[in-house]
Design an enzyme around this catalytic site. Structure first.
Site, PDB file in Angstrom:
ATOM      1  N   GLY A  31       0.800  -1.226   0.000  1.00 54.25           N
ATOM      2  CA  GLY A  31       0.000   0.000   0.000  1.00 54.25           C
ATOM      3  C   GLY A  31       0.826   1.267   0.000  1.00 54.25           C
ATOM      4  O   GLY A  31       2.017   1.256  -0.284  1.00 54.25           O
ATOM      5  N   GLY A  36       5.364   3.748  -8.970  1.00 56.24           N
ATOM      6  CA  GLY A  36       6.020   2.433  -9.098  1.00 56.24           C
ATOM      7  C   GLY A  36       4.980   1.331  -9.074  1.00 56.24           C
ATOM      8  O   GLY A  36       4.913   0.470  -9.962  1.00 56.24           O
ATOM      9  N   HIS A  37       4.120   1.361  -8.056  1.00 59.04           N
ATOM     10  CA  HIS A  37       3.048   0.351  -7.946  1.00 59.04           C
ATOM     11  C   HIS A  37       2.123   0.421  -9.160  1.00 59.04           C
ATOM     12  O   HIS A  37       1.706  -0.600  -9.702  1.00 59.04           O
ATOM     13  CB  HIS A  37       2.192   0.609  -6.695  1.00 59.04           C
ATOM     14  CG  HIS A  37       2.939   0.557  -5.402  1.00 59.04           C
ATOM     15  ND1 HIS A  37       3.120   1.670  -4.605  1.00 59.04           N
ATOM     16  CD2 HIS A  37       3.535  -0.457  -4.753  1.00 59.04           C
ATOM     17  CE1 HIS A  37       3.796   1.334  -3.522  1.00 59.04           C
ATOM     18  NE2 HIS A  37       4.068   0.058  -3.589  1.00 59.04           N
ATOM     19  N   ASP A 150      13.120  -4.042  -5.843  1.00 54.92           N
ATOM     20  CA  ASP A 150      13.397  -5.048  -4.815  1.00 54.92           C
ATOM     21  C   ASP A 150      13.987  -6.275  -5.520  1.00 54.92           C
ATOM     22  O   ASP A 150      13.353  -7.327  -5.606  1.00 54.92           O
ATOM     23  CB  ASP A 150      12.108  -5.394  -4.071  1.00 54.92           C
ATOM     24  CG  ASP A 150      11.532  -4.189  -3.349  1.00 54.92           C
ATOM     25  OD1 ASP A 150      11.789  -4.036  -2.167  1.00 54.92           O
ATOM     26  OD2 ASP A 150      10.848  -3.370  -4.016  1.00 54.92           O
ATOM     27  N   SER A 185       9.517   5.080  -3.629  1.00 53.22           N
ATOM     28  CA  SER A 185       9.320   4.138  -2.520  1.00 53.22           C
ATOM     29  C   SER A 185       8.355   4.771  -1.532  1.00 53.22           C
ATOM     30  O   SER A 185       8.389   5.992  -1.318  1.00 53.22           O
ATOM     31  CB  SER A 185      10.661   3.883  -1.826  1.00 53.22           C
ATOM     32  OG  SER A 185      10.457   3.292  -0.568  1.00 53.22           O
ATOM     33  N   ARG A 187       8.620   4.546   1.449  1.00 52.42           N
ATOM     34  CA  ARG A 187       9.443   5.026   2.565  1.00 52.42           C
ATOM     35  C   ARG A 187      10.044   6.409   2.307  1.00 52.42           C
ATOM     36  O   ARG A 187      10.595   7.007   3.232  1.00 52.42           O
ATOM     37  CB  ARG A 187      10.548   4.020   2.885  1.00 52.42           C
ATOM     38  CG  ARG A 187      10.017   2.746   3.555  1.00 52.42           C
ATOM     39  CD  ARG A 187      11.147   1.869   4.061  1.00 52.42           C
ATOM     40  NE  ARG A 187      10.682   0.789   4.912  1.00 52.42           N
ATOM     41  CZ  ARG A 187      10.473  -0.458   4.489  1.00 52.42           C
ATOM     42  NH1 ARG A 187      10.674  -0.776   3.232  1.00 52.42           N
ATOM     43  NH2 ARG A 187      10.059  -1.379   5.334  1.00 52.42           N
TER      44      ARG A 187
END
Ligand code: ATP
Ligand code: PAF
Ligand code: BAL
Length: 282
Positions: A31, A36-37, A150, A185, A187
């Site tokens: 989530g 990117g997603h 990743d 990201s 993050r």
């Protein structure tokens, strides 16, 4: 778009779709969606009749001192982004639904998990492999989409699929970057304005390595030293690892040869960021 929270319901929907002859593309995520997603979703939509996304911050892939509690979450925002992109189903289970009290199984891919993120985050890839196998069994996808950001996770999932004879095609997707090169990201939201500037050094250091290799440098130690120097010149940075591995076998190399994956993890302030690049030596 339909949101499904129960495993049984998700399994029944997937079974029905399969019976109707529909192909299922699956995009597993934690989530807090970004481009990117969404690039994974777009590819899935091109290649499949139905796209299912999972949103689940998986507690068993976080170490005790990691950021499970403060990992960014915003389901309403994710829901509207996914819907806009044409996701057909979001699987959004609770922790209790995925891990009932009597849960006892671990899926563990050996060897390639002993280095890089696997070394810095003990147990991390067991948590990833376990949840991904569960998700595959629930969603029953024809294809599943994973980001090259990743890279080690992608290698672990491919190995698991091969070893356990799973009927799913793993589709790798290129890294989506911000304009200044920083890999997208979830993050990145941890970064202050100043830290955000320093964070561009991950991609700059990878490009420095690429340039050195293109100029004929083959000695990994020399390239690593130059990368370290560049990274540590920036404020707020602490290197977790810089690793050079054979892109196919994930063996650590000391001399650049063939297709090389250069991967790094760097703390910028409190955020642990990862990035990588594949370079082919001539
Ligand atoms: N910048 C990106 N480009 C391409 N794929 C990405 C990118 N960031 C994440 N992904 C992929 O999206 C999927 C879900 O990742 P995840 O939800 O952990 O996102 P994330 O932004 O990488 O979060 P984190 O901060 O945990 O690294 C993974 O397959 C991951 O590789
Ligand atoms: C694959 C994954 C969804 C498993 O929790 C996670 O590791 C991620 O988002 O990359
Ligand atoms: N994107 C990988 C998930 C994690 O860092 O835990």
């Amino acid at each position: 778009m339909v949101v499904v929270q129960k495993i049984q319901e998700m399994k029944e929907i997937a079974k029905k779709l399969k019976k109707e002859g529909k192909s299922i593309g699956f995009v597993p995520t934690m989530g807090y969606l970004h481009e990117g997603h969404l690039s994974l979703v777009r590819l899935s939509k091109q290649q499949n009749d139905i796209t299912i996304m999972s949103i689940f911050v998986n507690p068993i892939q976080f170490g005790p001192n990691e950021d499970y509690d403060r990992y960014p979450r915003d389901f309403e925002r994710d829901k509207s982004l996914a819907e806009k992109e044409g996701v057909d189903y979001i699987f959004y289970p609770s922790v209790e639904e995925m891990y009932p009290e009597d849960f006892k199984t671990v899926v563990s891919v050996k060897k390639i998990t002993e280095i890089m993120c696997g070394k810095s985050r003990p147990g991390h890839f067991d948590g990833v492999a376990t949840v991904v196998l569960k998700l595959f069994n629930i969603v029953n996808p024809d294809r599943a989409y994973f980001g090259q950001k990743d890279a080690q996770q992608l290698a672990v999932i491919k190995q698991m699929v091969k070893d356990l004879n799973l009927d799913v095609e793993i589709v790798p997707c290129p890294i989506v970057r911000e304009q200044d090169g920083l890999a997208m990201s979830s993050r990145n939201v941890y970064l202050s304005e100043e830290e955000r500037k320093s964070a561009t050094v991950l991609y700059r250091a990878l490009n420095l390595a690429k340039e050195m290799i293109e100029k004929g440098q083959k000695d990994v130690s020399s390239i690593k030293r130059a990368m370290e120097e560049m990274i540590l010149k920036e404020k707020y940075t602490k290197i977790d690892y810089i690793e050079f591995v054979n892109n196919d076998t994930f063996e650590i190399i000391s001399k650049v040869e063939g297709k090389v994956l250069i991967a790094l993890a760097v703390f910028v302030g409190k955020a642990r960021l990862i990035d990588n690049i594949v370079v082919e030596a001539k």
